[in-house]
Design an enzyme around this catalytic site. Structure first.
Site, short mmCIF file in Angstrom:
data_model
loop_
_atom_site.label_atom_id
_atom_site.label_comp_id
_atom_site.label_asym_id
_atom_site.label_seq_id
_atom_site.Cartn_x
_atom_site.Cartn_y
_atom_site.Cartn_z
N GLU A 9 0.81 -1.22 0.00
CA GLU A 9 0.00 0.00 0.00
C GLU A 9 0.84 1.27 0.00
O GLU A 9 0.44 2.29 -0.53
CB GLU A 9 -0.93 -0.01 1.22
CG GLU A 9 -1.99 1.06 1.19
CD GLU A 9 -3.12 0.79 2.17
OE1 GLU A 9 -3.57 1.76 2.80
OE2 GLU A 9 -3.57 -0.37 2.30
N ASP A 111 -2.70 -3.03 3.03
CA ASP A 111 -3.10 -3.18 4.43
C ASP A 111 -4.22 -4.20 4.57
O ASP A 111 -5.14 -4.25 3.74
CB ASP A 111 -3.55 -1.84 5.01
CG ASP A 111 -2.37 -0.97 5.42
OD1 ASP A 111 -1.21 -1.42 5.25
OD2 ASP A 111 -2.59 0.15 5.88
N TYR A 340 -0.93 -3.97 13.84
CA TYR A 340 -1.81 -3.17 12.98
C TYR A 340 -2.74 -2.29 13.82
O TYR A 340 -3.49 -2.80 14.66
CB TYR A 340 -2.63 -4.10 12.09
CG TYR A 340 -3.40 -3.39 11.01
CD1 TYR A 340 -2.75 -2.76 9.94
CD2 TYR A 340 -4.80 -3.36 11.03
CE1 TYR A 340 -3.47 -2.12 8.95
CE2 TYR A 340 -5.51 -2.72 10.03
CZ TYR A 340 -4.83 -2.11 8.99
OH TYR A 340 -5.54 -1.46 8.01
#
Length: 652
Positions: A9, A111, A340
């Site tokens: 990303e 992601d 994350y």
């Protein structure tokens, strides 16, 4: 055998993948937009490269905003490369790589979430590629996680329902924005600009989530503005115990409250006359201690952070704006220091438990956390296991588990203050779960004076437990605690009444939102919903998502609909924001409804979980857009907005 193409990303994430694949991204690689080895190619997006086309891409007549054109609902949606030179160049680079004959397999490494899936799918579709693809799903960017993610990558089709939810979310936002922004601008843009004495007609920006959030802020402000404080009275008594010779205070609890568990929290609102009457009736009567209740209470460590809780806590403790906290957390993630961050979960999944000893060892190498880790090791077996449902529960984990540190040892001394503060919050909240509960001694004393009861409370920390590591920000408690050792008092002990005090109090309006409390309110939208069944239905869906909430608040500020005080982070609406909410309230008030906004979010989750289809969801969406646009049309721009500015002026 062909090469494998890895698409991330962001460039920073590409570096993590390149490292695992035995590559080093050079300046030349950065310039050309990819790195290549004998077996692999790594390239990257800059976040979104593709976006939905504006209405005039469907028909040139839509360049003009006219009520008669609405609603605009395309039969087939068009997507275009974002109009930016760097973005266009990088898309062409990725497209060329996707179509290269020697590339036989693509790894989607964007992601691991709905938006990341959408970013990859759009690029894949626009490229015209038909090559096989696998999805890499990771919760941290450590070397081991990346290797495992590549090794366990599933066929991209496994994530089709996630992609469908992502496409439906984008269509929904496009339809709300393009249709409602146009109709409100056409009907009320000039009125709003006149109200604000602006030379140009105002563009009224309406969003599915944004307008609902603005409504919450305006409602709270109007509630405060219209609040009429009421004076009420209480009675405090000073006692001197006859045997233990302790001077202590107690507060009167009305008869109808004295047996209630809420006795210390709820006060009966009484007038000055009523309070004085009670005092007169009690004067001259002795006191007697009716009850001395000593209890030991345990307080468990708090749950781990999800993004909303992290943003709220950083806002309370450090006055950090929520978008800044997200930016910092994303940076820590990309530096491999935390997992994350865009997660709604506050617990761990069972499969991450085996990583915990390694994480603790990594934290041990940092002098700031060394002693805490030593204590955890001295306690013996880790307190968090598969059976510790409070912190480990697969059923409560959505796309990702809670935010925790990774095993990579951070050089906190090199971090700026804000980054160090956010990282420290995450680490200490994680370490706290391995410590025992905090233990308090609580004392509740009831002193009777002629059948009336006065209550005294005390609370002392007996064992710090997890509070040795982490202190939660809490709201100020309503009940007053005494530092007098009232646990020394005895039941049936006589007490001399030294004095009665009439306490004058005043009801207070609700507090204004800070951007931290607004984030939590968005996450917990269900509390606004009266319908119990719907509230239960959407309890896992709030207003917006963990990935978008901070951006929504920032946009409201940037377009001048709200103000956020830089020192206090308190959120207030502008006159423009209030005017827009007033117009929407009178024409399509459901656009302000948290229940409707959250139920749309729930619908997207149902697509993702295969509980409904994209077709069913979009059919309902189109019906809603048609019905509501036609309802707004009927208002014909007739609403008078002058009272908005009058109310604002009076409030100041």
């Amino acid at each position: 055998m062909g090469k494998k193409l890895y698409i991330t990303e962001k460039p920073s994430v590409a570096a993590s993948f390149a490292e695992v694949l035995g590559m080093n991204i050079t300046k030349q690689d950065k310039s050309r937009g990819y790195a290549e080895s004998e077996h692999s190619v790594v390239t990257w997006c800059f976040g979104h490269l593709i976006t939905m086309a504006y209405p005039d891409a469907y028909d040139p007549k839509y360049r003009e905003w006219k009520v008669e054109h609405l609603p605009i609902i395309p039969e087939e949606y068009k997507y275009i490369v974002i109009d930016d030179q760097g973005v266009k160049k990088q898309f062409e680079t990725i497209k060329t790589l996707m179509l290269r004959e020697d590339i036989d397999l693509i790894y989607a490494c964007t992601d691991s979430g709905r938006e990341g899936e959408y970013i990859y799918r759009l690029v894949y579709e626009q490229s015209g590629s038909n090559k096989s693809a696998r999805r890499v799903w990771i919760s941290s960017q450590t070397e081991e996680s990346v290797k495992e993610g590549i090794r366990n990558a599933k066929d991209i089709s496994e994530y089709d329902s996630l992609a469908q939810a992502a496409y439906s979310r984008a269509k929904e936002d496009w339809l709300f924005g393009m249709n409602f922004s146009r109709i409100y601008t056409c009907l009320y843009g000039r009125k709003v600009s006149n109200l604000l004495k602006e030379s140009k007609s105002s563009v009224i920006a309406i969003g599915r989530v944004m307008t609902c959030v603005l409504g919450l802020v305006v409602d709270r402000e109007q509630e405060i503005r219209n609040f009429v404080p009421k004076k009420h009275y209480g009675i405090a008594a000073s006692f001197l115990s006859c045997d233990s010779n302790l001077l202590y205070k107690g507060r009167w609890v009305p008869q109808d409250k004295k047996d209630s568990k809420e006795a210390d929290k709820e006060e009966k609102y009484i007038s000055r006359e009523e309070a004085q009457k009670v005092i007169e009736e009690l004067k001259g009567h002795p006191g007697k201690i009716k009850k001395v209740e000593v209890k030991t209470k345990k307080e468990q460590p708090p749950l781990l952070f999800n993004l909303a809780e992290l943003q709220s806590e950083a806002n309370k403790k450090f006055k950090l704006p929520v978008d800044k906290t997200l930016e910092i957390a994303q940076g820590l993630y990309e530096k491999k220091l935390i997992t994350y961050p865009r997660t709604d979960s506050r617990v761990l999944s069972t499969d991450v438990l085996e990583e915990i000893p390694k994480v603790l060892n990594g934290l041990y190498k940092n002098a700031e956390y060394k002693d805490y880790v030593l204590k955890i090791k001295e306690m013996g077996d880790l307190k968090v296991t598969k059976s510790t449902k409070r912190y480990v529960d697969d059923s409560k984990v959505t796309d990702h588990y809670a935010i925790i540190p990774t095993y990579v040892t951070a050089e906190t001394a090199r971090m700026d203050d804000n980054t160090r503060n956010v990282y420290n919050l995450i680490v200490k909240r994680f370490l706290a779960i391995f410590f025992p509960p905090a233990v308090y001694n609580t004392v509740r004393v009831e002193t009777a004076v002629n059948k009336e009861i006065f209550v005294s409370n005390a609370k002392t920390l007996k064992e710090a437990g997890w509070k040795e590591v982490y202190e939660v920000s809490v709201a100020k408690q309503d009940e007053e605690l005494t530092e007098v050792p009232i646990h020394l008092l005895a039941k049936n002990e006589a007490a001399e009444v030294k004095d009665f005090e009439l306490e004058e109090k005043e009801t207070k309006p609700p507090s204004r939102y800070t951007d931290g409390s607004l984030i939590i309110t968005m996450e917990k939208a269900g509390k606004f919903i009266e319908d119990e069944e719907l509230r239960e239905q959407i309890k896992t869906s709030g207003i917006g998502t963990s990935a978008t909430r901070a951006g929504i608040i920032k946009k409201l500020k940037d377009i001048g609909y709200i103000r956020i005080n830089s020192k206090t982070q308190v959120v207030t609406p502008t006159i423009k924001g209030e005017a827009i909410v007033e117009v929407v309230r009178r024409t399509a008030k459901e656009l302000l409804s948290p229940s409707l906004t959250a139920s749309w979010e729930k619908g997207l989750a149902m697509i993702e979980n295969k509980e409904t289809t994209q077709e069913v969801f979009e059919e309902k969406l189109y019906a809603y857009i048609n019905k509501t646009i036609n309802k707004v049309k009927k208002s014909g721009g007739s609403i008078d907005l002058t009272r908005i500015i009058d109310a604002e002026v009076k409030a100041k």
